[in-house]
Design an enzyme around this catalytic site. Structure first.
Site, PDB file in Angstrom:
ATOM      1  N   PHE A  60      42.098  33.143  39.094  1.00 49.03           N
ATOM      2  CA  PHE A  60      41.785  33.230  40.527  1.00 49.03           C
ATOM      3  C   PHE A  60      40.657  34.250  40.689  1.00 49.03           C
ATOM      4  O   PHE A  60      40.834  35.428  40.400  1.00 49.03           O
ATOM      5  CB  PHE A  60      42.991  33.663  41.354  1.00 49.03           C
ATOM      6  CG  PHE A  60      42.715  33.643  42.833  1.00 49.03           C
ATOM      7  CD1 PHE A  60      42.943  32.498  43.577  1.00 49.03           C
ATOM      8  CD2 PHE A  60      42.186  34.752  43.485  1.00 49.03           C
ATOM      9  CE1 PHE A  60      42.670  32.455  44.941  1.00 49.03           C
ATOM     10  CE2 PHE A  60      41.905  34.722  44.841  1.00 49.03           C
ATOM     11  CZ  PHE A  60      42.145  33.566  45.568  1.00 49.03           C
ATOM     12  N   ASP A  91      36.954  40.720  35.545  1.00 53.12           N
ATOM     13  CA  ASP A  91      37.324  40.687  36.961  1.00 53.12           C
ATOM     14  C   ASP A  91      38.573  41.551  37.135  1.00 53.12           C
ATOM     15  O   ASP A  91      39.690  41.126  36.872  1.00 53.12           O
ATOM     16  CB  ASP A  91      37.594  39.246  37.391  1.00 53.12           C
ATOM     17  CG  ASP A  91      38.024  39.127  38.847  1.00 53.12           C
ATOM     18  OD1 ASP A  91      38.375  40.160  39.452  1.00 53.12           O
ATOM     19  OD2 ASP A  91      38.042  38.000  39.381  1.00 53.12           O
ATOM     20  N   LYS A 147      39.575  45.244  46.524  1.00 52.73           N
ATOM     21  CA  LYS A 147      40.952  45.477  46.969  1.00 52.73           C
ATOM     22  C   LYS A 147      41.286  46.949  47.164  1.00 52.73           C
ATOM     23  O   LYS A 147      40.994  47.517  48.203  1.00 52.73           O
ATOM     24  CB  LYS A 147      41.936  44.784  46.030  1.00 52.73           C
ATOM     25  CG  LYS A 147      41.889  43.251  46.128  1.00 52.73           C
ATOM     26  CD  LYS A 147      43.033  42.610  45.395  1.00 52.73           C
ATOM     27  CE  LYS A 147      42.958  41.086  45.463  1.00 52.73           C
ATOM     28  NZ  LYS A 147      43.182  40.540  46.812  1.00 52.73           N
TER      29      LYS A 147
END
Length: 466
Positions: free
Chosen positions: A154, A239, A268
């Site tokens: 993702f 990532d 985030k």
């Protein structure tokens, strides 16, 4: 009802909070409202502090989602609020587009101090924007077009990052996606080398720990993958949008395996939960391939990316992580929780596995061996793959005030991403609640399986409607 002053946001929230579902039903995503009403998550959260949420009745919940990893330092941390207030009080010359902002330089300096093998930072507004930037950097630096990712990954939901997404449910209806993107199985070095051998891959982007399902790499995978990338002239991109910034018990997850990528992507938790921000860290030789002349100084960017509030949020977040030793706390509490969940696998036959690093934890369920349980499991799974996990998450929420969710569409894994500030008392809360709910799921008939019948009816109604 009198409309509150439009500048008194707290008063607006107070006046309209009770009608939030109706507002979203009329003006926003009514399907999300249906989901929340169906599973009973309509308690109306009114306040957040640290690792806790409080509903309309004042009941306290332990949040194991933390905004999908956003609230690493907890909700409404006082140091973060002070930093943001100081920006507003100072009337700084924000977003002067024919200038360079001082706070962006400070945040970049602090991030690079954590990864001294890098020289440059590019800021964006979010994780998916950071992935989009990485695609452009990789293509510019290598003069190649192909981007390689892993199955079940993702990386975001905007067009470029969606093209690297390993879950087909997110892609359906949006094709054709970005060209020259391909995927290989996670943890498969043979498949990776086969894809790299043609020397046409600009970059291989990989989550050190896959968020969908919390899948860890084998001990030699990431380092060997980085070596393969360098052998074939491909950039290796980590990532760490979800697993970085201390979540795994190291500041960068790649530190667990001694890897130095060509780029690390962050977002985030860097925001502190208030002002979105993403960051791409890389070397000067890669950075200079994109910004290689004065007339290309603005060839890629984002209007709000280096705004003072976002930069202040990042600076304050890093300071809190260091001063409160939150990386160390994530390592310690995560080790305790994983040990507890692994012990539970010995007691509960449907609990198959517990895995993770630090405070990125997944517990996986699977088909039981006993006949009575197997029949009930099969009935649930026939209605909707992965539905069994809702028999765990819903009573965790309703009976034990713990907010968590499944790790992905059709998944049998429940994922936990709590704030790094959780305590030993919170760990006991988690352990006792999971143990009790999982034990209840092994009793047939029982309240949990009555809930299962209701979920099956809803799942079947949804299928008929579609």
């Amino acid at each position: 009802m009198l409309e509150p002053n439009n500048y008194d946001i707290a008063a607006i929230f107070e006046a309209r909070e009770a009608g939030r579902f109706d507002l979203h039903d009329r003006h926003l995503n009514e399907q999300m409202v249906r989901v929340l009403r169906t599973i009973g998550y309509d308690v109306g959260f009114r306040r957040g502090a640290g690792q806790y949420l409080y509903d309309r009745a004042g009941a306290r919940y332990l949040d194991l989602l933390s905004g999908f990893g956003v609230f690493g330092i907890g909700r409404n941390h006082p140091a973060l609020r002070t930093a943001l207030e100081s920006v507003l009080d100072a009337e700084l010359p924000n977003l002067v587009q024919m200038d360079v902002p001082a706070l962006a330089g400070v945040l970049a300096e602090k991030l690079l101090a954590k990864a001294p093998y890098f020289d440059k930072v590019f800021f964006a507004n979010s994780g998916t924007e950071t992935v989009e930037a990485a695609i452009k950097f990789a293509r510019a630096a290598t003069k190649r077009s192909k981007i390689l990712s892993c199955e079940h990954a993702f990386h975001g939901l905007t067009f470029g990052s969606l093209s690297l997404n390993g879950d087909e449910i997110f892609k359906k209806g949006f094709e054709p996606l970005l060209g020259d993107c391909a995927a290989v199985p996670f943890n498969d070095l043979t498949a990776l080398e086969g894809a790299l051998r043609r020397r046409d891959v600009a970059a291989f982007i990989v989550e050190p720990i896959q968020g969908k399902g919390v899948h860890l790499p084998s001990p030699d995978y990431l380092k060997s993958a980085a070596d393969l990338c360098r052998r074939y002239g491909t950039l290796f991109i980590a990532d760490e949008i979800q697993c970085g910034l201390g979540r795994t018990g190291r500041f960068f997850a790649v530190e667990h395996w001694g890897v130095q990528p060509d780029m690390i992507l962050l977002a985030k938790a860097l925001s502190g939960g208030h002002v979105p921000v993403g960051a791409l860290l890389t070397r000067k030789d890669i950075f200079d391939k994109l910004f290689n002349r004065m007339d290309r100084a603005v060839v890629h960017g984002s209007t709000f990316a280096k705004n003072d509030l976002a930069m202040a949020a990042g600076i304050a977040t890093l300071a809190v992580i260091d001063s409160e030793k939150l990386v160390e706390n994530a390592a310690r509490t995560g080790e305790r929780l994983l040990a507890s969940f692994r012990a539970m696998t010995e007691r509960h036959e449907m609990l198959r596995d517990a895995r993770g690093l630090g405070l990125m934890i997944g517990v996986e369920f699977g088909a039981p061996k006993s006949l009575k349980l197997r029949a009930s499991w099969s009935m649930i799974e026939a209605a909707n793959k992965g539905l069994f996990c809702q028999l765990i998450t819903i009573p965790l929420f309703k009976e034990h005030k713990i907010l968590t969710q499944v790790a992905g569409h059709g998944s049998h894994t429940i994922k936990m991403l709590p704030s790094y500030v959780i305590t030993d008392e919170d760990c006991t809360w988690i352990e006792n609640a999971f143990d009790k709910v999982i034990a209840e799921s092994h009793r047939v008939p029982g309240a949990i399986w009555s809930l299962g019948k209701t979920l099956i009816e809803n799942a079947m109604a949804t299928k008929r409607a579609s």
